[in-house]
Design a protein around this motif. Structure first.
Motif, mmCIF file in Angstrom:
data_model
loop_
_atom_site.group_PDB
_atom_site.id
_atom_site.type_symbol
_atom_site.label_atom_id
_atom_site.label_comp_id
_atom_site.label_asym_id
_atom_site.label_seq_id
_atom_site.Cartn_x
_atom_site.Cartn_y
_atom_site.Cartn_z
ATOM 1 N N VAL A 158 4.641 0.482 25.016
ATOM 2 C CA VAL A 158 3.898 0.607 23.765
ATOM 3 C C VAL A 158 3.772 2.078 23.377
ATOM 4 O O VAL A 158 3.898 2.440 22.205
ATOM 5 C CB VAL A 158 2.516 -0.046 23.904
ATOM 6 N N SER A 159 3.523 2.932 24.364
ATOM 7 C CA SER A 159 3.397 4.364 24.066
ATOM 8 C C SER A 159 4.708 4.932 23.549
ATOM 9 O O SER A 159 4.711 5.755 22.622
ATOM 10 C CB SER A 159 2.952 5.120 25.322
ATOM 11 N N GLY A 160 5.839 4.495 24.125
ATOM 12 C CA GLY A 160 7.127 4.953 23.622
ATOM 13 C C GLY A 160 7.387 4.493 22.205
ATOM 14 O O GLY A 160 7.908 5.250 21.373
ATOM 15 N N GLY A 161 7.009 3.250 21.900
ATOM 16 C CA GLY A 161 7.170 2.753 20.536
ATOM 17 C C GLY A 161 6.300 3.496 19.552
ATOM 18 O O GLY A 161 6.725 3.816 18.432
ATOM 19 N N ARG A 162 5.051 3.785 19.937
ATOM 20 C CA ARG A 162 4.164 4.509 19.031
ATOM 21 C C ARG A 162 4.620 5.949 18.843
ATOM 22 O O ARG A 162 4.475 6.513 17.749
ATOM 23 C CB ARG A 162 2.735 4.478 19.574
ATOM 24 N N LEU A 163 5.160 6.559 19.885
ATOM 25 C CA LEU A 163 5.690 7.906 19.736
ATOM 26 C C LEU A 163 6.892 7.912 18.798
ATOM 27 O O LEU A 163 7.036 8.824 17.966
ATOM 28 C CB LEU A 163 6.080 8.462 21.108
ATOM 29 N N LEU A 164 7.722 6.881 18.889
ATOM 30 C CA LEU A 164 8.858 6.778 17.978
ATOM 31 C C LEU A 164 8.387 6.598 16.535
ATOM 32 O O LEU A 164 8.905 7.247 15.611
ATOM 33 C CB LEU A 164 9.748 5.613 18.390
ATOM 34 N N VAL A 165 7.395 5.754 16.330
ATOM 35 C CA VAL A 165 6.863 5.544 14.982
ATOM 36 C C VAL A 165 6.250 6.831 14.440
ATOM 37 O O VAL A 165 6.430 7.183 13.266
ATOM 38 C CB VAL A 165 5.830 4.396 14.995
#
Length: 1287
Positions: free
Chosen positions: A898-905
């Motif tokens: 989830v943290s990787g996805g939010r960083l990408l967003v």
């Protein structure tokens, strides 16, 4: 050639009016329609007038009128003339020329049908100096300031009024988080939210001596990502505040002092339009003054030359502005950012080394390691131990949670060269560079996820039925009292009158909307014995020990039900049963096997009568089984039904019969006989003294002597309270409700068994290595293992379990970026339209965009709203839609964390705002502004630069529109407030209410998106257009206030922390943004041929960007593979060579037997707990809290399916301090286990509402004792919490 030289050259030429031209009496000169357009540019009419002033100064006035351009259409020829008046005085030491230009437009048509252009449509706006009036742009800025500010203030006022009334929305951290982590409650004051009990600037202590002692101390030592974002906002606020002060106090005087305003400078418009008065406050005023002065820009000025060619020191101002930009604006901001970056990097190092103890979490996909496919989990763990990549990976699969002094490497390790290694000692374990401490196989659990989703729906329906049943009863007293009083809701005159109230929860046809979903992260996505209800509805065997919701003595249990009672207690179907053995009857003697019998009034077994029916009621007659009533022989008539007139209908709760003998609820009590008995009601007379609450008050009327009935609060009841159905609810309704309970209860038990069997199969698959998707690893140095993907959050809630089940491919990534590019193109199209609209009043733009010509009217306010307010609003809407789409489409790529996805967003949002919105806005504005320059080919670069500066007004309008509204919307959260209120209104059960108020988590791309746009504009225009600085300062200050309150009281930290990973990246980008202004200003100087100043600015900005990136990379560097020892490299090579080997298509018998421990196939056993299945199948057991590894990290997530007892105590109405639970719930036990949530999901705990009548407690006891369904009750007070703990 300047304007004066050009005019002199024109006057020297022989200029006469051609013969085919004619002049009217008004002085206007026309040309016929047949005249070629080229002749218009070569013909000039001039007049020279000499005059002398009163002071004998020789003054020459030169008036010239010459055509500028001609536009020829099919039926109309349009020619523009410019009249120039030059006054020259010989008494001046230097020649000074003033030129004013007025453009008049005349048109003639060769056709009689040519329509005249409306008056004022092409009339040029008269330029206005700043301070002498307002123009359309000024009115547009004022409207962009006033209207959004008023709306924003209304939003803030609404929030201040509603905040104390909705604690479930705006005081989440006061009741949701752990008691030690809750902030000090806010008061109900109107402005209390402006002064919350949380720091404005969260600290980052460097002293870690107290780390790990308690959760509250760790929260202070290791601030969350939300608090680190607050620090980043504070840093940006300070930087923009300094820029604003520098722009207003430093740059603005450079532009205004001793320089003519744009309205008094030579005009640049040919076809209409003019500069805005607001541009007098920008760099444009200085640049236009420099262009008109004719000063040289090729080299640095000299003192003598400055006195002659640059009397206003314009070149010196350019140099001063360059110094301001680099020395006072760039370097201080860079110093502050570098200092904060160093602090964040040091904090992250402490967070990794102390809080996480150097542990990492990673995902190894089966696609990247096909060599492990088909190997059981135990086999893979043994292989890792043999390769020397683990010092604490237990062979039994504890994942490093057991005693670390055990001999985990008892077997000898062997390398790929065949040499054997001795077991690692303690010193070698401490220096091990790669240490895998836990490994969890993730198999295909899609089927179980759907079953759990179905079970969640069944559980919800069961709890709804139980809740409606519990609420169907109330406690009452023999005499009227306050217990009987039910306050009547105020009548709404707009609603129609309902003559008869419908039963509670019966026949409710209102749609409940969508079923409530489990909002927790890392979750699987997918009967009383006395009346309270008719006891026969339960259809249970052996119920005893509970009466009226109260426990009875254990010595009363143990007797089996008689055959007579098994017949009498039939709840459905036929009342006649066949004897399974030969029976004797006292009256009829021997009854053959298989005979039909019935029970008479005396309880004897007799053959059925000739006229008896073989069927009975679908459920017991409610008249026989009234609340608090037990059957007696005298109460039964010849048809087996009791008459209701013989005995009172109700019975007090305290004297209720301990049990009702039936085949459902157990055998009759010992010594009582086959029939239950009813204790007689108390018939003693209560004395007046005992009845009085206050004895000194009289009970009789002094005049008449009549005894008065005391009021409810002064009366003692002759018997204890008892339970009865509420008004309007009959027994048929209760039968329907309890029929639903029976149906959903049976379905829940059946699906629990089905899920348990599916879980057992999945554990066997893990042991066999079948249907494996990949492996989750926990340990040190995992980044060195080839093919792994790190999970930066290091928590169970940070894992995207749906992505692990359906991994994304390169096609998904390509589709995501294609959609983002498409969104950028569409946003650029919208920006082009909005920017074109905002340039309608700019010089010469309406000439090339004819549909904008109507905006060049005398309606200044309307033109300002149309060219400033509406484009700014449209751009805000376009940006919001585009960012929402980008945020949604970014999930397609599907990072495993989830943290990787939010960083990408967040990264995508940042670049989207910076490049597409910020830079593209300048580019589009400059290109559209320079259409005339591109057409004529005269200095297009200068026109593009002027157009970019012209865009500063629109950028300021955008900031003004969101400055007050956006922070207010952050606080108010109108959509969430609406969803919570609506969900609470629809909620029936406590679980639905808990899910309705489940808090939101912090989203940096949503909370900081508008701030990034403001910082981009401030870092680009704060010195070029100083008015934008204060607007950004106000915006960031209000956002700081809102952000401080939200992270302190509203946002729950249900997601894992990353140790400031996103904030470090954001500070690096801030260092890039602060270089925008020097680069942009340098490019503007290049268009004016200020090569030295422009080169210094552009070079400094580029050097800052490169140096910051190099510095940040150096500070964040981690040891690479080259730093590893040869032994570790050899182990990694062995691991990778085996992992990337060809896929194993057949699971051999040896690995299967070794994995499962059950040679010859799988054995399906009885229903067991998740812990038992893990222990028996995989030899994995959760570790104790004291021995638990720091990774996975713990969050504030509260899953109502695995931690129902804690969820029942977590609500806005619960007391702030409750006694802790004396046991560990399932979520805490499985905190260190990283198998798929579906595999470790336990049978759910039924969550019932608590009531004062004891109905819920009676239901809970029956469900637990006779159905093996665990139940918990809702907790709203400390007494309820203590009662739940005692039970």
């Amino acid at each position: 050639m300047n304007g004066y030289d050009y005019l002199t050259h024109i006057l020297a030429r022989d200029s006469t009016i051609p013969e085919d031209w004619f002049t009217t009496s008004g002085g206007n000169t026309f040309i016929p329609s047949g005249t070629p357009s080229s002749s218009a540019s070569s013909t000039t009419t001039s007049t020279i007038t000499n005059s002398s002033s009163s002071d004998n100064a020789d003054t020459k006035i030169i008036t010239s009128s010459f055509p500028i351009s001609t536009i020829t259409q099919q039926s109309t020829t349009f020619t523009s003339f410019s009249q120039t008046i030059i006054t020259t005085s010989s008494s001046s030491a230097s020649t000074f020329s003033s030129a004013t230009s007025a453009t008049s437009s005349q048109s003639t048509s060769a056709a009689a049908t040519a329509s005249a252009i409306p008056a004022g449509q092409l009339a040029s706006h008269s330029p206005v100096c700043i301070g002498n009036g307002v123009d359309s742009s000024s009115d547009g800025i004022l409207s962009a300031l006033l209207v959004p500010t008023i709306i924003g203030l209304i939003i803030w006022l609404i929030f201040a009024l509603l905040r104390p009334k909705f604690r479930q929305v705006w005081a989440v951290r006061e009741w949701f988080t752990h008691q030690k982590l809750r902030p000090k409650p806010l008061g109900n004051g109107f402005f209390a939210f402006l002064f919350p009990h949380v720091p404005l600037i969260p600290s980052m202590p460097s002293d870690m001596s107290d780390a790990g002692q308690s959760a509250s101390i760790d929260a202070e030592l290791f601030p969350s990502d939300e608090q680190l974002a607050q620090r980043a906002l504070w840093i940006s606020f300070l930087i923009v505040l300094g820029w604003s002060i520098l722009g207003i106090a430093g740059a603005l005087p450079l532009y205004l002092v001793s320089t003519p305003c744009l309205a008094n400078q030579p005009p640049v418009s040919v076809h209409g339009g003019s500069y805005s008065a607001l541009q007098d406050l920008s760099l444009e005023r200085l640049l236009r003054s420099f262009d008109a002065s004719g000063a040289s820009s090729n080299a640095l000025f000299a003192i003598q030359k400055r006195a002659i060619d640059d009397p206003q020191n314009l070149r010196a101002r350019i140099i001063i502005l360059t110094v301001f930009t680099i020395v006072l604006a760039l370097f201080p901001a860079l110093h502050r950012i570098i200092r904060e970056l160093n602090r964040l990097v040091a904090f992250r190092t402490r967070w990794v080394e102390i809080k996480c103890q150097g542990m990492e979490m990673a995902w190894l996909s089966a696609r990247k390691a096909p060599g492990f496919v088909g190997l059981g989990e135990k086999h893979i763990k043994d292989f890792i131990l043999k390769t020397g990549l683990s010092s604490s990976l237990d062979k039994n699969g504890n994942g490093g949670s057991g005693n670390r002094n055990d001999s985990r490497t008892a077997g000898r390790n062997q390398s790929k060269h065949g040499t054997e290694r001795e077991p690692l000692n303690d010193s070698e374990k401490a220096t091990l560079e790669v240490d895998i401490q836990s490994l969890f196989s993730i198999c295909d659990t899609q089927a179980i996820a759907h079953l759990i989703e179905e079970r969640d729906e069944i559980l919800e329906n069961l709890e709804i039925a139980e809740t409606r049943y519990i609420r169907s009863f109330r406690t009452t007293t023999p005499d009227p009292s306050l217990a009987d009083w039910e306050p009547r809701a105020p009548e709404d005159p707009s609603r129609p009158h309902i003559s008869r109230p419908r039963p509670l929860g019966i026949g409710n046809t209102r749609s409940r909307g969508r079923r409530s979903k489990n909002p927790a992260f890392a979750a699987s996505s997918l009967a009383p014995t006395s009346f309270v209800a008719p006891s026969q509805y339960y259809r249970l065997k052996g119920v005893s020990g509970v009466s009226g919701g109260r426990f009875t003595e254990g010595s009363l249990y143990g007797k089996e039900s008689s055959f007579t009672e098994s017949i009498r207690s039939r709840t459905g179907g036929s009342r006649f049963q066949e004897l399974s053995v030969n029976r004797e009857s006292n009256v009829y003697g021997h009854l053959p096997l298989g005979s039909q019998v019935r029970v008479d009034e005396e309880g004897h077994i007799i053959p059925p009568a000739a006229g008896d029916s073989a069927t009975s009621l679908p459920y017991p007659d409610p008249r026989r089984f009234g609340p608090n009533y037990a059957i007696e022989a005298s109460d039964v008539d010849h048809d087996g039904l009791r008459t209701l007139e013989e005995e009172p209908e109700w019975m007090e709760l305290s004297d209720a019969t301990p049990d009702i003998a039936s085949v459902d609820n157990g055998a009759p009590l010992t010594g009582i006989g086959t029939q239950s008995f009813k204790r007689p009601l108390k018939s003693e007379t209560i004395s007046s003294v005992r009845r009085e609450t206050f004895p000194f008050r009289t009970n009789s009327n002094v005049v008449t002597g009549e005894v008065l009935v005391p009021p409810p609060h002064m009366r003692l009841q002759p018997a204890q309270p008892f339970v009865r159905p509420r008004e309007g609810i009959n027994y048929d309704d209760l039968g329907i409700v309890y029929g639903d309970i029976t149906e959903w209860r049976s379905k829940l038990k059946a699906i629990n068994l089905e899920i348990t069997n599916a879980q057992r199969d999945s554990y066997n698959d893990i042991a066999d290595g079948a249907r494996i998707k990949g492996w989750l690893l926990v340990g040190r140095g995992l980044r060195f293992i080839p093919g792994v993907e790190l999970i930066e959050g290091r928590a169970k809630e940070d894992i995207r379990w749906d992505v692990l089940q359906n991994e994304r491919t390169m096609l998904d990534t390509a589709a995501m970026w294609a959609c983002i590019i498409l969104a950028a193109v569409l946003l650029a199209t919208g920006l082009t339209a909005a920017v074109g609209l905002s340039l309608a009043t700019a010089p010469d733009v309406a000439h090339f965009l004819p549909f904008l010509a109507p905006l060049l009217s005398d309606n200044v306010l309307g033109s300002g709203i149309a060219t400033i307010f509406i484009p700014a609003l449209a751009i805000c809407i376009f940006i919001l839609i585009a960012l929402s789409f980008v945020r949604w489409i970014s999930n397609v790529r599907g990072s495993v964390s989830v943290s990787g996805g939010r960083l990408l967003v967040f990264k995508t949002t940042f670049f989207f705002i910076t490049v597409v919105v910020g830079l593209l806005l300048l580019t589009i504005g400059g290109l559209l502004f320079a259409l005339e320059a591109f057409t004529t080919g005269t200095t297009p670069s200068k026109a593009v630069a002027d157009g970019s500066i012209y865009m500063t007004v629109l950028a300021t309008a955008i900031i003004l529109q969101v400055a007050v509204i956006f922070p207010g919307l952050l606080l108010l959260q109108p959509f969430r407030l609406w969803r919570v209120v609506r969900a609470e209104k629809r909620a029936i059960t406590p679980r639905e209410r808990f899910r309705a108020v489940y808090p939101r988590t912090y989203d940096p791309s949503f909370a900081l998106g508008a701030c990034i746009l403001a910082i981009v504009f401030a870092s680009t225009f704060s010195l070029i257009f100083p008015l934008i600085g204060p607007a950004v300062v106000v915006f960031l200050f209000l956002t700081l206030i809102a952000h401080r309150f939200l992270i302190g009281y509203v946002y729950a930290r249900t997601l894992s922390q990353t140790g400031g990973l996103l904030q470090i990246w954001l500070l690096r980008r801030f260092a890039t943004l602060i270089a925008f202004q020097p680069i942009f200003l340098g490019l503007i100087f290049f268009t004016r041929k200020f090569w030295i100043e422009g080169g210094v600015l552009v070079g400094t900005g580029g050097a800052v960007i490169i140096s910051v990136e190099v510095f940040a990379t150096w500070r964040l560097r981690t040891p690479g593979r080259s730093s590893l020892s040869p032994i570790t490299k050899d182990s990694l090579d062995t691991f990778w060579n085996t992992a990337r080997a060809s896929r194993r298509t057949i699971v051999d018998e040896t690995s299967t037997s070794a994995g499962t421990g059950v040679p010859g196939g799988r054995v399906r056993g009885s229903m067991a707990s998740v812990l038992e299945m893990m222990s028996l199948t995989l030899a994995v057991m959760p570790s104790s809290t004291s021995m638990r590894s720091p990774v996975p990290l713990q969050t504030e997530t509260l899953d109502d399916l695995t931690a129902t007892e804690r969820a029942a105590r977590t609500n806005p109405d619960a007391p702030p301090r409750l006694p802790p639970l004396p046991f560990t719930d399932h979520a805490e036990e499985m905190a260190g286990i990283l198998y798929a949530p579906e595999l470790i999901a336990p049978p759910p705990i039924i969550w019932l509402p608590n009531d004062s009548s004891g109905v819920a407690r009676s239901e809970a006891v029956d469900l637990q004792k006779y159905h093996d369904l665990v139940v918990t009750l809702d907790v709203r007070t400390k007494d309820e919490a203590a009662a739940v703990l005692e039970s």
